[in-house]
Motif scaffolding. Sequence first.
Motif, PDB file in Angstrom:
ATOM      1  N   ASP A  10       0.829  -1.202   0.000  1.00  0.00           N
ATOM      2  CA  ASP A  10       0.000   0.000   0.000  1.00  0.00           C
ATOM      3  C   ASP A  10       0.863   1.252   0.000  1.00  0.00           C
ATOM      4  O   ASP A  10       0.656   2.174  -0.811  1.00  0.00           O
ATOM      5  N   LEU A  11       1.855   1.309   0.865  1.00  0.00           N
ATOM      6  CA  LEU A  11       2.731   2.479   0.919  1.00  0.00           C
ATOM      7  C   LEU A  11       3.545   2.614  -0.364  1.00  0.00           C
ATOM      8  O   LEU A  11       3.706   3.720  -0.894  1.00  0.00           O
ATOM      9  N   ALA A  12       4.059   1.507  -0.872  1.00  0.00           N
ATOM     10  CA  ALA A  12       4.857   1.557  -2.087  1.00  0.00           C
ATOM     11  C   ALA A  12       4.031   2.040  -3.269  1.00  0.00           C
ATOM     12  O   ALA A  12       4.512   2.831  -4.093  1.00  0.00           O
ATOM     13  N   ARG A  14       1.427   4.047  -3.134  1.00  0.00           N
ATOM     14  CA  ARG A  14       1.147   5.474  -2.952  1.00  0.00           C
ATOM     15  C   ARG A  14       2.367   6.317  -3.301  1.00  0.00           C
ATOM     16  O   ARG A  14       2.253   7.394  -3.896  1.00  0.00           O
ATOM     17  N   ILE A  15       3.557   5.815  -2.979  1.00  0.00           N
ATOM     18  CA  ILE A  15       4.783   6.544  -3.288  1.00  0.00           C
ATOM     19  C   ILE A  15       5.066   6.495  -4.784  1.00  0.00           C
ATOM     20  O   ILE A  15       5.436   7.489  -5.403  1.00  0.00           O
ATOM     21  N   SER A  16       4.871   5.335  -5.395  1.00  0.00           N
ATOM     22  CA  SER A  16       5.075   5.195  -6.835  1.00  0.00           C
ATOM     23  C   SER A  16       4.127   6.091  -7.626  1.00  0.00           C
ATOM     24  O   SER A  16       4.504   6.665  -8.651  1.00  0.00           O
ATOM     25  N   ALA A  17       2.907   6.223  -7.140  1.00  0.00           N
ATOM     26  CA  ALA A  17       1.903   7.034  -7.832  1.00  0.00           C
ATOM     27  C   ALA A  17       2.086   8.524  -7.592  1.00  0.00           C
ATOM     28  O   ALA A  17       1.431   9.348  -8.238  1.00  0.00           O
ATOM     29  N   GLY A  18       2.950   8.901  -6.654  1.00  0.00           N
ATOM     30  CA  GLY A  18       3.186  10.314  -6.384  1.00  0.00           C
ATOM     31  C   GLY A  18       2.277  10.912  -5.334  1.00  0.00           C
ATOM     32  O   GLY A  18       2.288  12.128  -5.121  1.00  0.00           O
ATOM     33  N   THR A  19       1.500  10.069  -4.659  1.00  0.00           N
ATOM     34  CA  THR A  19       0.662  10.571  -3.566  1.00  0.00           C
ATOM     35  C   THR A  19       1.516  10.999  -2.385  1.00  0.00           C
ATOM     36  O   THR A  19       1.202  11.962  -1.678  1.00  0.00           O
ATOM     37  N   LEU A  20       2.610  10.260  -2.172  1.00  0.00           N
ATOM     38  CA  LEU A  20       3.600  10.614  -1.160  1.00  0.00           C
ATOM     39  C   LEU A  20       4.896  10.957  -1.870  1.00  0.00           C
ATOM     40  O   LEU A  20       5.285  10.280  -2.829  1.00  0.00           O
ATOM     41  N   HIS A  21       5.566  12.002  -1.411  1.00  0.00           N
ATOM     42  CA  HIS A  21       6.758  12.500  -2.087  1.00  0.00           C
ATOM     43  C   HIS A  21       7.988  12.398  -1.186  1.00  0.00           C
ATOM     44  O   HIS A  21       7.857  12.327   0.049  1.00  0.00           O
ATOM     45  N   PRO A  22       9.193  12.388  -1.761  1.00  0.00           N
ATOM     46  CA  PRO A  22      10.412  12.374  -0.951  1.00  0.00           C
ATOM     47  C   PRO A  22      10.403  13.489   0.091  1.00  0.00           C
ATOM     48  O   PRO A  22      10.082  14.639  -0.221  1.00  0.00           O
ATOM     49  N   GLY A  23      10.724  13.120   1.310  1.00  0.00           N
ATOM     50  CA  GLY A  23      10.724  14.075   2.412  1.00  0.00           C
ATOM     51  C   GLY A  23       9.436  14.097   3.209  1.00  0.00           C
ATOM     52  O   GLY A  23       9.415  14.612   4.344  1.00  0.00           O
ATOM     53  N   ASP A  24       8.346  13.574   2.655  1.00  0.00           N
ATOM     54  CA  ASP A  24       7.075  13.538   3.401  1.00  0.00           C
ATOM     55  C   ASP A  24       7.214  12.654   4.637  1.00  0.00           C
ATOM     56  O   ASP A  24       7.823  11.579   4.587  1.00  0.00           O
ATOM     57  N   GLN A  47       7.651  -0.940   7.873  1.00  0.00           N
ATOM     58  CA  GLN A  47       8.503   0.215   7.633  1.00  0.00           C
ATOM     59  C   GLN A  47       9.973  -0.183   7.524  1.00  0.00           C
ATOM     60  O   GLN A  47      10.701   0.357   6.675  1.00  0.00           O
ATOM     61  N   ARG A  48      10.407  -1.141   8.340  1.00  0.00           N
ATOM     62  CA  ARG A  48      11.801  -1.593   8.240  1.00  0.00           C
ATOM     63  C   ARG A  48      12.061  -2.252   6.893  1.00  0.00           C
ATOM     64  O   ARG A  48      13.125  -2.072   6.300  1.00  0.00           O
ATOM     65  N   ARG A  49      11.088  -3.016   6.410  1.00  0.00           N
ATOM     66  CA  ARG A  49      11.253  -3.687   5.108  1.00  0.00           C
ATOM     67  C   ARG A  49      11.368  -2.652   3.986  1.00  0.00           C
ATOM     68  O   ARG A  49      12.204  -2.795   3.083  1.00  0.00           O
ATOM     69  N   LEU A  50      10.554  -1.608   4.046  1.00  0.00           N
ATOM     70  CA  LEU A  50      10.618  -0.567   3.028  1.00  0.00           C
ATOM     71  C   LEU A  50      11.885   0.269   3.166  1.00  0.00           C
ATOM     72  O   LEU A  50      12.422   0.758   2.166  1.00  0.00           O
ATOM     73  N   ARG A  76      10.695  -0.698  -7.838  1.00  0.00           N
ATOM     74  CA  ARG A  76      11.570  -1.876  -7.773  1.00  0.00           C
ATOM     75  C   ARG A  76      11.045  -2.870  -6.747  1.00  0.00           C
ATOM     76  O   ARG A  76      11.090  -4.088  -6.966  1.00  0.00           O
ATOM     77  N   PHE A  77      10.557  -2.366  -5.631  1.00  0.00           N
ATOM     78  CA  PHE A  77      10.008  -3.235  -4.592  1.00  0.00           C
ATOM     79  C   PHE A  77       8.758  -3.960  -5.088  1.00  0.00           C
ATOM     80  O   PHE A  77       8.614  -5.170  -4.906  1.00  0.00           O
ATOM     81  N   LEU A  78       7.869  -3.216  -5.740  1.00  0.00           N
ATOM     82  CA  LEU A  78       6.601  -3.794  -6.173  1.00  0.00           C
ATOM     83  C   LEU A  78       6.770  -4.788  -7.321  1.00  0.00           C
ATOM     84  O   LEU A  78       6.000  -5.735  -7.446  1.00  0.00           O
ATOM     85  N   TYR A  79       7.773  -4.550  -8.159  1.00  0.00           N
ATOM     86  CA  TYR A  79       7.945  -5.384  -9.358  1.00  0.00           C
ATOM     87  C   TYR A  79       9.270  -6.147  -9.322  1.00  0.00           C
ATOM     88  O   TYR A  79       9.892  -6.386 -10.349  1.00  0.00           O
ATOM     89  N   ALA A  80       9.653  -6.563  -8.133  1.00  0.00           N
ATOM     90  CA  ALA A  80      10.955  -7.210  -7.951  1.00  0.00           C
ATOM     91  C   ALA A  80      11.109  -8.475  -8.783  1.00  0.00           C
ATOM     92  O   ALA A  80      12.214  -8.823  -9.206  1.00  0.00           O
ATOM     93  N   ASP A  81      10.019  -9.181  -9.027  1.00  0.00           N
ATOM     94  CA  ASP A  81      10.097 -10.457  -9.748  1.00  0.00           C
ATOM     95  C   ASP A  81       9.632 -10.352 -11.197  1.00  0.00           C
ATOM     96  O   ASP A  81       9.459 -11.379 -11.868  1.00  0.00           O
TER      97      ASP A  81
END
Length: 314
Positions: A10-12, A14-24, A47-50, A76-81
């Motif tokens: 879910d977090l990945a 949201r970040i990939s889609a730009g809902t959450l940005h670097p530094g947020d 959070q540790r995994r991310l 990369r996390f979402l499409y690792a395989d």
Amino acid sequence: MTRYREICADLAHRISAGTLHPGDELPGVRDLAQQWHTTTSTVSRAQRRLADAGVLELADRRRARVAPGAALAARRFLYADTVFTLTGSDDPALGLVGGALDGKLRMVAGEGSVAGLGAVRQGRADGAAIHLLHHSGVYNAPFALGMLRGLEPHLIHLWRREQGLIVQPGNPHGITGVADLAGRRVSLRRPGTGTRLLLDRLLLTAGHDPDGLRGPEAGTHLEVALAVATGTVDAGLGVRSAATDMDLEFIPLTWEAFDIALTGSALGSAAQLVAALRTPALRARISSLGGYDTARSGEVTKLSDPTSEDRPSR
């Protein structure tokens, strides 16, 4: 899927889609646990995994923050395989990219830039390697925008590469440019390939009819060099690295942009490829082949204007 993996995804997303940005800054662990109806330990584990994947930054007594470069790390996390299927144009350096991706890149033999774009549009490949010079002077973007219109076309920059005439050692025929190809036996790439289109354009500029050339067709730059090395032809247009591999002479003519065209839906599966192209080690190996400029390798551009080539996206 376990709960902590669902939180990671879910977090990945949201970040990939730009809902959450670097530094947020994310809400506190307890607030997130309530939001996801789970325990604080599960949220902390996610959070540790991310953080291990470079998506989040963690620090003592601080809330988690979105890391710099998190959009690519999240993909990369979402499409690792996921395996990225590439077709289109040929380049000797693509073998180095495939080796660096350890099975995450599948290269399908293509018949050039134009056919590759058609394969992407038809859903038969994720991306096409292309090098097509538009009459406006812009490489690749106008063609990708036109053939992938309505599919969120993007370009991934591979590298700039040097194209020129490949001739035998000592240049026995005294060839200095395309104007000297008249009456010579020349190795030709197939119609629709970027190199064939480039040669036709150079010949027309020099005042020669491209249809006047004679010689066998070659499927790759190395095949062009091989034809020259065996004496089957007097010359051929190809990249510098192919000439170097065969210990042949090279007459430089131009530098060109070599990119991958893809749709927006393929950006996720391209994440491993983009990350590899940005590593200094791979860039150095490609540059060592000769005739390559990797300064912008891995840059991703979303296309929205046929005259705009340089609009990097995250």
